[in-house]
Every structure is written in structure tokens, then in C-alpha cells.
Design an enzyme around this catalytic site. Structure first.
Site, PDB file in Angstrom:
ATOM      1  N   CYS A 113      30.820  64.400  43.093  1.00  0.00           N
ATOM      2  CA  CYS A 113      31.063  65.151  44.330  1.00  0.00           C
ATOM      3  C   CYS A 113      32.494  65.655  44.456  1.00  0.00           C
ATOM      4  CB  CYS A 113      30.701  64.298  45.541  1.00  0.00           C
ATOM      5  SG  CYS A 113      28.952  63.851  45.618  1.00  0.00           S
ATOM      6  N   HIS A 251      34.389  66.287  52.154  1.00  0.00           N
ATOM      7  CA  HIS A 251      33.092  66.250  51.486  1.00  0.00           C
ATOM      8  C   HIS A 251      32.033  65.797  52.492  1.00  0.00           C
ATOM      9  CE1 HIS A 251      29.845  65.418  48.815  1.00  0.00           C
ATOM     10  NE2 HIS A 251      30.006  64.096  48.824  1.00  0.00           N
ATOM     11  N   ASN A 281      23.995  66.400  51.837  1.00  0.00           N
ATOM     12  CA  ASN A 281      25.005  66.242  50.795  1.00  0.00           C
ATOM     13  C   ASN A 281      24.559  67.002  49.546  1.00  0.00           C
ATOM     14  OD1 ASN A 281      26.720  65.421  48.761  1.00  0.00           O
ATOM     15  ND2 ASN A 281      26.467  63.226  49.113  1.00  0.00           N
TER      16      ASN A 281
END
Length: 324
Positions: A113, A251, A281
């Protein structure tokens, strides 16, 4: 030494949606339970025949259009992804072909990520070194392909998407710039989140499946600590105070993580960009997609200072400070 700036931004999200009501049929969790623990109401899901390169290509076209340049002007392509169309070759090579670029460098960045921030740092350094003038950076993932929809603790989190930026050598009259970037890793946390099967250690099998396995409690604590320290480090290194930051783009892993990091930084909630409610996500795509959305709706304007921070499986974390 040259300086780098973001001169164009684009994004693409699949049209397919999976709401909490849709998930309820698979895992018997109520919408209220999911929202209270993650902030997610729905996530974008790619189609059966839709691969990561398809999303990345459309995001790249959007970024090229925003920058007002042609694909022939790109010197290098960097694609951050954990879900390539194939084990090999790189997605970046597919994008080079789809865009019709000349034979330039093209490579994938494998940093979970934090992939987009990792690729952004690479692009920044190449520009500073004078090796390239115009670099296409893409964060694209189809995590739905790695999600075990019988696992209630991972299936509620992940979605698909792609975001892209054009990183260019600054001109004398440019106001925007990449101020600083940082990256870190701690392999001791490797098994907090990983895919057991499909690699050289354990080829995919009934025992070792190519689906994500996560220890949510450990990931939560590690994420808050890592994203906070990453943000604080980049501010200190750059000589900026938190009150000099106009927007915070974290994030989009979990709204509770986002809120905890913002509180730790004493950053105002109304200046935190959140897209997790609608997109979930999407790994390396969350920061560029959120950036794109905030630019398009008028929140972020040229001249604004933006703080970005992310964490991912590995455990890896990083941050970037830019003036748009």
C-alpha cells in the site's frame, strides 16, 4: 540539481460496486457493524474480464490529458501494484504498449500500500538526477482478486482502483514541487498481512491459497504508529510545521486508523481527505485516487501544501510532502 513537480493527475474506478448490503449475503455482517469499525459503505469492484492494466491505462490517459502532454513525451513509466495481470511481465510494459510510447523504461514497484509513494520517490530522484524530464507514475490494484469473501475481517476492507500522476522537471516559473519523500520497512511484522500461496515459497494450492490473511489488531496498532511517525519525520526533515499543511491525504485503509493518525498529528478533521466510505482500501491506488478527487471537486488548489502518508504489508511505511 533539478526539482520535480506533479504536473498532471488522473484516476479511474471500476463501475462495479459492492455495498455492505451485498456483503451481508456472504458474511452475515450488518452495515452498521462494518461502518462503525472501518468507515466503509461500499467499494469498487473490477469486472471478471477487467485487469489491473485496464484500470491503470485509463488513469494514465486521464493524467496525460490533465498535464496537456502526449504519451510520446513520457521518459519512464512506473506502476505500483500488488496485483499484476500476470506474474510476469510488468504491468508497466503493458501500459507502455497500450499508450503507444516509444521504447522507454517501464517497471513495476512492489511495495504494497506504500507503492505509490515508493514510485513517487523513485520518480523524484530520477528527475533530480537529470536522467528524465517526464515520468508517468501509476498506483493501480484489483485487490478484490486476492480477497477471501468467506473471511469477514478482510472481505469488508478491499476494493479496486487506479490513480496516476505525471512527474515533470520543474520550469523556472513553476510554483509546485515535490518537497520531500521518505520510506521505511520493518520485516519483523511480515506476517501481519500476507498472501500465503502463489509465490516461490508456496505455489498456490488448497493448503496455500492466493488470498490475503491478516491479523487486524496488530496491523491497526502498527499502522497508526508508522503513519504518524512517517508524517512527523517528513515535516521535521522539510522544516515544516503541521499548521503549514493545507491538506492531509492518508492511505485509506480504515477510517479509525485515519482519524487516530490525524489526532496524533493535531491536524483538523475538515482538512483530511477521505474516500474510504465509497471506495474502500484499493492498496497503492488510495492516495492518488483521493488526491484526484480532492483536486477535481475544488478542495485542493495549485499552491496548496499536501502531506501524504501510508503503510502496508511488509511492514512498510512512507510519507511525502508536496506543493501542488
Amino acid at each position: 540539481m533539478y526539482r520535480a513537480a506533479i504536473s498532471g493527475i488522473g484516476a479511474y474506478l471500476p463501475t462495479g460496486r459492492m455495498t455492505n448490503e451485498d456483503l451481508k449475503r456472504l458474511i452475515s455482517l450488518e452495515d452498521e457493524w462494518i461502518v462503525s469499525r472501518t468507515g466503509i459503505r461500499e467499494r469498487r469492484i473490477s469486472g471478471v474480464s477487467e485487469a489491473t492494466s485496464d484500470l491503470a491505462y485509463l488513469a494514465a490517459l486521464d493524467a496525460l490529458d490533465d498535464a496537456g502532454i502526449l504519451a510520446s513525451e513520457i521518459d519512464l513509466i512506473l506502476v505500483a501494484t500488488e496485483t499484476p495481470d500476470h506474474i510476469l511481465p510488468p504491468v508497466a510494459c503493458q501500459i507502455q504498449r497500450q499508450l503507444g510510447c516509444r521504447p522507454i523504461g517501464a517497471m513495476d514497484v512492489h511495495s504494497t500500500c506504500v507503492g505509490f509513494l515508493s514510485a513517487l520517490q523513485i520518480a523524484d530522484q530520477y528527475i533530480k538526477a537529470g536522467m528524465h524530464r517526464c515520468i508517468l507514475v501509476i498506483g493501480a490494484d484489483t485487490l478484490s482478486k486476492l480477497t477471501d469473501y468467506s473471511d469477514p475481517y478482510t472481505s469488508i476492507l478491499f476494493g479496486d482502483g487506479a490513480g496516476a500522476v505525471i512527474v515533470s522537471r520543474m520550469k523556472d516559473n513553476d510554483e509546485g514541487k515535490i518537497i520531500s519523500t521518505s520510506l521505511h520497512a520493518d520485516g519483523e511484522a511480515f506476517e501481519f498481512l500476507y498472501v500465503p500461496g502463489g509465490g516461490s515459497r508456496h505455489p498456490a494450492s488448497e493448503e496455500y491459497k492466493s488470498k490475503m490473511v491478516m491479523d487486524g489488531g496488530k496491523i491497526f496498532k502498527a499502522a497508526v504508529k508508522a503513519m504518524t511517525s512517517g508524517a512527523e519525520e517528513i515535516l521535521e526533515r522539510s522544516g515544516y510545521r503541521i499548521d503549514q499543511v493545507d491538506w492531509f491525504i492518508p492511505h485509506q485503509a480504515n477510517e479509525r486508523i485515519i482519524d487516530a493518525v490525524a489526532r496524533n498529528l493535531h491536524f483538523p478533521e475538515e482538512k483530511v481527505v477521505k474516500t474510504i466510505h465509497n471506495y474502500g482500501n484499493s492498496c497503492s491506488a488510495t492516495i492518488p485516487v483521493s488526491f484526484h478527487e480532492a483536486v477535481r471537486d475544488g478542495r485542493i488548489r495549485h499552491g496548496d501544501t499536501i502531506l501524504m502518508t501510508a503503510f502496508g504489508a511488509g511492514l512498510v511505511w512512507g510519507a511525502a510532502l508536496i506543493k501542488y
